[in-house]
Motif scaffolding. Structure first.
Motif, PDB file in Angstrom:
ATOM      1  N   LYS A  62       2.664   3.022   8.352  1.00 47.05           N
ATOM      2  CA  LYS A  62       2.235   2.718   6.982  1.00 47.05           C
ATOM      3  C   LYS A  62       2.972   3.605   5.986  1.00 47.05           C
ATOM      4  O   LYS A  62       3.394   3.140   4.928  1.00 47.05           O
ATOM      5  CB  LYS A  62       0.721   2.912   6.836  1.00 47.05           C
ATOM      6  CG  LYS A  62      -0.101   1.819   7.455  1.00 47.05           C
ATOM      7  CD  LYS A  62      -1.585   2.099   7.271  1.00 47.05           C
ATOM      8  CE  LYS A  62      -2.451   1.033   7.868  1.00 47.05           C
ATOM      9  NZ  LYS A  62      -3.896   1.321   7.693  1.00 47.05           N
ATOM     10  N   SER A  65       6.540   2.299   5.507  1.00 52.59           N
ATOM     11  CA  SER A  65       6.689   1.049   4.777  1.00 52.59           C
ATOM     12  C   SER A  65       6.210   1.127   3.337  1.00 52.59           C
ATOM     13  O   SER A  65       6.543   0.269   2.532  1.00 52.59           O
ATOM     14  CB  SER A  65       5.967  -0.089   5.508  1.00 52.59           C
ATOM     15  OG  SER A  65       4.587   0.145   5.545  1.00 52.59           O
ATOM     16  N   LEU A 122       1.535  -3.843   7.747  1.00 49.78           N
ATOM     17  CA  LEU A 122       2.992  -3.919   7.791  1.00 49.78           C
ATOM     18  C   LEU A 122       3.475  -5.188   7.104  1.00 49.78           C
ATOM     19  O   LEU A 122       4.357  -5.155   6.246  1.00 49.78           O
ATOM     20  CB  LEU A 122       3.494  -3.877   9.240  1.00 49.78           C
ATOM     21  CG  LEU A 122       4.991  -4.075   9.431  1.00 49.78           C
ATOM     22  CD1 LEU A 122       5.778  -2.972   8.741  1.00 49.78           C
ATOM     23  CD2 LEU A 122       5.336  -4.131  10.904  1.00 49.78           C
TER      24      LEU A 122
END
Length: 179
Positions: A62, A65, A122
């Motif tokens: 996490k 991204s 994601l």
């Protein structure tokens, strides 16, 4: 490194190499060089260790991204590709662990809600980027981007011995720099 982290590191290595089901608590203790009592002081079971490792890797993903939200979509994708490839090369055991989790029915079942949460997070962060690039096709583009990265990871970790990771990284960066 503290003893709890030693246990997590040992379990990650063993789960990635042997698989979750074939790894015993004794194996973890031996590799971590700790007693069973110490392991059970920190974790109630092998399942709990698995969940802890999975949650830690999910948080890392996490963070990867969602970093650099104030840059262009192509810069975000390039940064993400660079980060993933760097981590893939640097921390093979964590990525192998994640692959094994995905392909073992027992661990998929045990972590089903965490897997869903991870994949939704994601996908959502990737889709945000592609929404800015091509809103009409952002869902398809997001799935394609994730599939490319998953394919690279699978091939690098489990198929080819002399995998041209850096060359593939540069081709992907080149591809996504121009969107």
């Amino acid at each position: 490194m503290n003893k709890r982290q030693q246990v997590i590191n040992a379990a990650t290595t063993l789960f990635s190499e042997k698989g979750f089901e074939k790894t015993s608590m004794n194996d973890i203790c031996l590799l971590a060089n700790v007693s069973k009592g110490l392991v059970y002081h920190h974790f109630a079971s092998k399942n709990e260790i698995l969940v802890e490792i999975f949650q830690m890797t999910t948080q890392r993903m996490k963070n990867m991204s969602s970093s650099n939200l104030n840059i262009t979509p192509s810069e975000r994708l390039v940064t993400l590709i660079d980060t993933i490839f760097t981590q893939l090369e640097k921390d093979k055991s964590t990525f192998k662990f994640n692959l094994n989790i995905m392909f073992q029915p027992s661990t998929r079942e045990l972590l089903s809600s965490q897997l869903k949460e991870r994949s939704d997070a994601l996908f959502g962060s990737i889709k945000e980027v592609f929404d800015q690039v091509d809103g009409e096709n952002s869902t398809t583009l997001s799935f394609m981007f994730i599939a490319e990265l998953d394919g690279v990871a699978i091939d690098y970790l489990s198929v080819f011995e002399d995998y041209p990771l850096e060359a593939i990284k540069q081709k992907l960066i080149s591809k996504y720099q121009s969107i």
